[in-house]
Enzyme design. Sequence first.
Site, short mmCIF file in Angstrom:
data_model
loop_
_atom_site.label_atom_id
_atom_site.label_comp_id
_atom_site.label_asym_id
_atom_site.label_seq_id
_atom_site.Cartn_x
_atom_site.Cartn_y
_atom_site.Cartn_z
N ASP A 1 0.91 -1.10 0.12
CA ASP A 1 -0.15 0.11 0.05
C ASP A 1 0.86 1.16 -0.17
OD1 ASP A 1 -3.09 0.47 0.69
OD2 ASP A 1 -1.75 2.18 1.14
N THR B 4 -10.86 2.67 -8.83
CA THR B 4 -11.23 3.19 -10.21
C THR B 4 -12.41 4.01 -10.07
OG1 THR B 4 -12.51 1.04 -10.47
CG2 THR B 4 -10.33 0.67 -11.39
N CYS C 138 -18.50 1.50 -5.75
CA CYS C 138 -19.05 0.64 -6.66
C CYS C 138 -20.27 1.56 -7.40
CB CYS C 138 -19.38 -0.65 -6.05
SG CYS C 138 -18.10 -1.65 -5.58
#
Length: 439
Positions: A36, A90, A267
């Site tokens: 990370d 994303t 999402c």
Amino acid sequence: MGIERDNMITIVGLGYVGLPTALAFHEAGYRVGGIDISEKVIEGIKNGKSPLIDVSTEIEIPTNDDRWYVTTNYEDIIPKSDVILITVPTPVDDEKKPDLTYVKLASRSVISNLPKGQRKIVVLESTVYPGVTREVLGGICQELGMEQGNDIILAYCPERVDPGQTDRGVSDVAQIIGCDDEKIGKEITEMFGTITLESATYVGKLEVAEASKMVENLQRDIDIALANELAIILPKLGIDVEQVLAAASTKWNFHRHTPGIGVGGHCIPVDPYYYISLAERVGKPSLLSLGARKMNESMPYHVSEEVISLLKEKYPTKEDKWKVLVLGYSYKPELGDTRETPVEDLTKSLSDEGVEVLVWDPLVDNSEMPTWIVPVDDPYNCGDIDGIILATAHKSVLSLDWERMKKDNRNDLLYDGRRVLSGEKMIAMGWQYSGVGVP
């Protein structure tokens, strides 16, 4: 021979998806690495502390374990990894276009550190539109001189972890894998089968798996949009939308969704735009998905209008600023995650209308709340307020002493933005109860 337990699986991105996935593979007996870019996240994990604010599950992080290694440096771990899973965000940009920056940066960092000739496996898990794994990761391979099939194998396995769901952890979610190399694809499928009690299925080429994930969230967004639209229209006919949905649910093939102030997270508010962008690219703009997005994005403003209307009706002569207490700020119960939370738009709309907005959310750090909000630490001690909005159905919110809330805050106007309270019980207590879809 397949992927053995002594192989190293490295997960890139240790967030709400990556960390539980890494822990699942460790529990299954694999050697696990984690990367990370946040030094704070890595330092916490090394000390056995989870960076996730999720009270729905207990997370135990290994310490002093020779099968567990986390770092911020790709160079430390990628060369000795056998399988690398990329689980980075994303998002969309300000124009609602897919933003693949994180995928590109992570993929380049991974591929540039892989040795040639060893056929290391790189699996993208981030939600994308069909073609991204082939075009983006494949393009980086070509640029760096990494030959697919000899130096590297690309695959796609969509993340399906649902943060905040006690019955939908990594071990409870079916997995699908797309890979152009069928033999390797089935080996990856077997590997994922070791961390789930559900099925693990090889589905063929990369694009099938990529499209599957996109469609899953697209369908949910459309279904929720229908429930939200009904919650706006039916009350104008004097009909409670929840009564209608409960009645419709008696049919075996009706899929019920509850209307609310909007959807949030990484999402549902985001993934449909990947499909919308894809549809535009192929010259067939989507009508259905774009309409669903507009519907769901409008809900915070619809709720704001309803609350303002209730305030005007209850306090027609009030000259001072209205003061409203909002219960919950994160996008989902039992999480401290504020990504794309609809409560942000709701509170901003109320503030723009001159409402003083107080927010109580025990799972969200006050520093994460925007400047137009007044965070409070005690929902019972807010002084004289003019209304309460239930925005996030945390257990700590639902378990409030509602009699005391009405008495201590000297207010009886309650708007249920998630339809999780019993209207009959609230009215019996003396509340002026309303909510999404209430006539």
